[in-house]
Design a protein around this motif. Sequence first.
Motif, PDB file in Angstrom:
ATOM      1  N   GLY A  15       5.800   7.270  40.517  1.00 17.74           N
ATOM      2  CA  GLY A  15       6.083   5.894  40.142  1.00 17.74           C
ATOM      3  C   GLY A  15       7.034   5.219  41.100  1.00 17.74           C
ATOM      4  O   GLY A  15       7.296   5.718  42.199  1.00 17.74           O
ATOM      5  N   ASP A  16       7.536   4.087  40.680  1.00 20.75           N
ATOM      6  CA  ASP A  16       8.530   3.371  41.479  1.00 20.75           C
ATOM      7  C   ASP A  16       9.866   4.103  41.423  1.00 20.75           C
ATOM      8  O   ASP A  16      10.062   5.017  40.620  1.00 20.75           O
ATOM      9  CB  ASP A  16       8.678   1.941  40.963  1.00 20.75           C
ATOM     10  N   SER A  17      10.787   3.697  42.266  1.00 17.05           N
ATOM     11  CA  SER A  17      12.097   4.337  42.317  1.00 17.05           C
ATOM     12  C   SER A  17      12.766   4.336  40.943  1.00 17.05           C
ATOM     13  O   SER A  17      12.761   3.325  40.229  1.00 17.05           O
ATOM     14  CB  SER A  17      13.000   3.606  43.320  1.00 17.05           C
ATOM     15  N   LEU A  18      13.338   5.456  40.571  1.00 13.40           N
ATOM     16  CA  LEU A  18      14.053   5.546  39.298  1.00 13.40           C
ATOM     17  C   LEU A  18      15.234   4.579  39.245  1.00 13.40           C
ATOM     18  O   LEU A  18      15.696   4.212  38.161  1.00 13.40           O
ATOM     19  CB  LEU A  18      14.534   6.979  39.069  1.00 13.40           C
ATOM     20  N   HIS A  19      15.719   4.188  40.402  1.00 12.50           N
ATOM     21  CA  HIS A  19      16.835   3.241  40.446  1.00 12.50           C
ATOM     22  C   HIS A  19      16.382   1.826  40.054  1.00 12.50           C
ATOM     23  O   HIS A  19      17.222   0.973  39.762  1.00 12.50           O
ATOM     24  CB  HIS A  19      17.454   3.207  41.845  1.00 12.50           C
ATOM     25  N   LYS A  20      15.068   1.589  40.058  1.00 14.38           N
ATOM     26  CA  LYS A  20      14.566   0.241  39.804  1.00 14.38           C
ATOM     27  C   LYS A  20      13.917   0.080  38.435  1.00 14.38           C
ATOM     28  O   LYS A  20      13.737  -1.041  37.961  1.00 14.38           O
ATOM     29  CB  LYS A  20      13.548  -0.158  40.883  1.00 14.38           C
ATOM     30  N   VAL A  21      13.522   1.188  37.796  1.00 17.77           N
ATOM     31  CA  VAL A  21      12.825   1.062  36.516  1.00 17.77           C
ATOM     32  C   VAL A  21      13.805   0.668  35.416  1.00 17.77           C
ATOM     33  O   VAL A  21      14.999   0.970  35.488  1.00 17.77           O
ATOM     34  CB  VAL A  21      12.109   2.377  36.135  1.00 17.77           C
ATOM     35  N   ASN A  22      13.290   0.011  34.396  1.00 15.84           N
ATOM     36  CA  ASN A  22      14.092  -0.427  33.258  1.00 15.84           C
ATOM     37  C   ASN A  22      13.803   0.496  32.070  1.00 15.84           C
ATOM     38  O   ASN A  22      12.734   0.409  31.470  1.00 15.84           O
ATOM     39  CB  ASN A  22      13.754  -1.876  32.897  1.00 15.84           C
ATOM     40  N   PRO A  23      14.734   1.373  31.709  1.00 16.47           N
ATOM     41  CA  PRO A  23      14.474   2.327  30.621  1.00 16.47           C
ATOM     42  C   PRO A  23      14.122   1.660  29.293  1.00 16.47           C
ATOM     43  O   PRO A  23      13.429   2.247  28.472  1.00 16.47           O
ATOM     44  CB  PRO A  23      15.791   3.111  30.512  1.00 16.47           C
ATOM     45  N   ALA A  24      14.597   0.432  29.094  1.00 14.85           N
ATOM     46  CA  ALA A  24      14.363  -0.246  27.821  1.00 14.85           C
ATOM     47  C   ALA A  24      12.932  -0.727  27.666  1.00 14.85           C
ATOM     48  O   ALA A  24      12.472  -0.975  26.542  1.00 14.85           O
ATOM     49  CB  ALA A  24      15.315  -1.422  27.670  1.00 14.85           C
ATOM     50  N   SER A  25      12.192  -0.859  28.772  1.00 14.82           N
ATOM     51  CA  SER A  25      10.843  -1.421  28.686  1.00 14.82           C
ATOM     52  C   SER A  25       9.788  -0.604  29.417  1.00 14.82           C
ATOM     53  O   SER A  25       8.604  -0.918  29.307  1.00 14.82           O
ATOM     54  CB  SER A  25      10.839  -2.849  29.241  1.00 14.82           C
ATOM     55  N   ASP A  26      10.177   0.432  30.146  1.00 14.17           N
ATOM     56  CA  ASP A  26       9.236   1.140  31.003  1.00 14.17           C
ATOM     57  C   ASP A  26       8.365   2.114  30.214  1.00 14.17           C
ATOM     58  O   ASP A  26       8.874   3.044  29.564  1.00 14.17           O
ATOM     59  CB  ASP A  26       9.992   1.897  32.103  1.00 14.17           C
ATOM     60  N   SER A  27       7.050   1.921  30.279  1.00  8.81           N
ATOM     61  CA  SER A  27       6.116   2.781  29.539  1.00  8.81           C
ATOM     62  C   SER A  27       6.067   4.193  30.103  1.00  8.81           C
ATOM     63  O   SER A  27       5.854   5.156  29.360  1.00  8.81           O
ATOM     64  CB  SER A  27       4.716   2.163  29.557  1.00  8.81           C
ATOM     65  N   SER A  28       6.247   4.332  31.406  1.00 11.34           N
ATOM     66  CA  SER A  28       6.234   5.666  32.018  1.00 11.34           C
ATOM     67  C   SER A  28       7.374   6.511  31.473  1.00 11.34           C
ATOM     68  O   SER A  28       7.213   7.712  31.199  1.00 11.34           O
ATOM     69  CB  SER A  28       6.342   5.553  33.541  1.00 11.34           C
TER      70      SER A  28
END
Length: 374
Positions: A15-28
């Motif tokens: 996936g995309d960088s873990l530094h960029k994903v939003n834990p509150a909304s990320d389906s992955s």
Amino acid sequence: MIPPPRSARRVLIVGDSLHKVNPASDSSLALAESAMDSGHEVHWCEPSDVGIFGADVVVANAQRLVAAKTADLRWVPSATALGRPILQLTHFSDVWVRKDPPFNESYKTLCWILASQSAVPVANPAELLLAHHEKALQLRARAEGVLKDWEIIPTCVTSNTLLAKAFLDQYEADAKHLARAGSALGVPVNSAAGSATLGQALHPEVQWVVKPWLGHGGFDVEAFAQACEALAHVEQQFQRARDSTANQPGEPTWMIQPFLPQVRTAGDRRVFLVAGEILCDFVRIPKEGHIASNLAQGGRPELAPMTDTQRNICERLALWLDAKGILIAGVDLIDTFVGEINITSPTGLRTFESLSGRNVASRAVELLFARSAL
């Protein structure tokens, strides 16, 4: 701590960088959290970390997730935990491709690399990601008889001004005729009465939506009241690309569709499908004054029951996609028209769970593991 199950799996999410994903909304991360809660191990890497070494697919710089909750996202280097700097892809039991678009050269390279191996199951399969563009997959469903003509939105995909003009001219005239005919005949919008359904769904004064073929997330989507305005916009984009030395060789490709006004009031419906099953769905209402209903563009999510017609469409698509080997998909419906079928990295699990209070990611993980074990 939950003891690991006998058949504990080691999943790699690309996936995309873990530094960029939003834990509150990320389906992955919702999938990762559910897998970890069941005692499975989840690792994460970016597309550039996947390569070929000799004749084998390998992964460098992978990270093992320690926590993937909405308020707690932590990870450690996989190489440190496992004692090796480069891991064979076969070190993992499953690969889930969850890289967000755009579907650019980097994305295609990832798919080509993953498609060179068959030892580790990939969801969605890399060769199917390469074969099917999510903005055109509904057209393939129509070609194979899964969808009817009146269940898709007439579409023009082109890098050619002449083709764009011909499409706009023809469908503007047809839509006005069908709208008048549909109203005169009293054809209901949700009937299966054929192309008059589209005619009544459109306003007699047709509006148009223009968006980049390789676009994503509702970015650069424009609406126009007149066909001439839509054509002028497309011509401007073509000319801008020709004048720009920064663009890569080749004409840009744009997508043109009639605008369905139902999206302003009823929104568009995201239906999440996993392994042939309708997992969940919700409606996205566009922000006031906007046409894009994507949550990234300010769309508002709501729960609303599907109609029987909408469910029938999604059930057909779920079975068809599953038979093709496409295990994860997000179908976008405007009324009873299929807008697109997202198979790269469909989102919505966290959103549905926050609206309903139901954890559906655990069911998704269960279905994915059951399918990869076959």
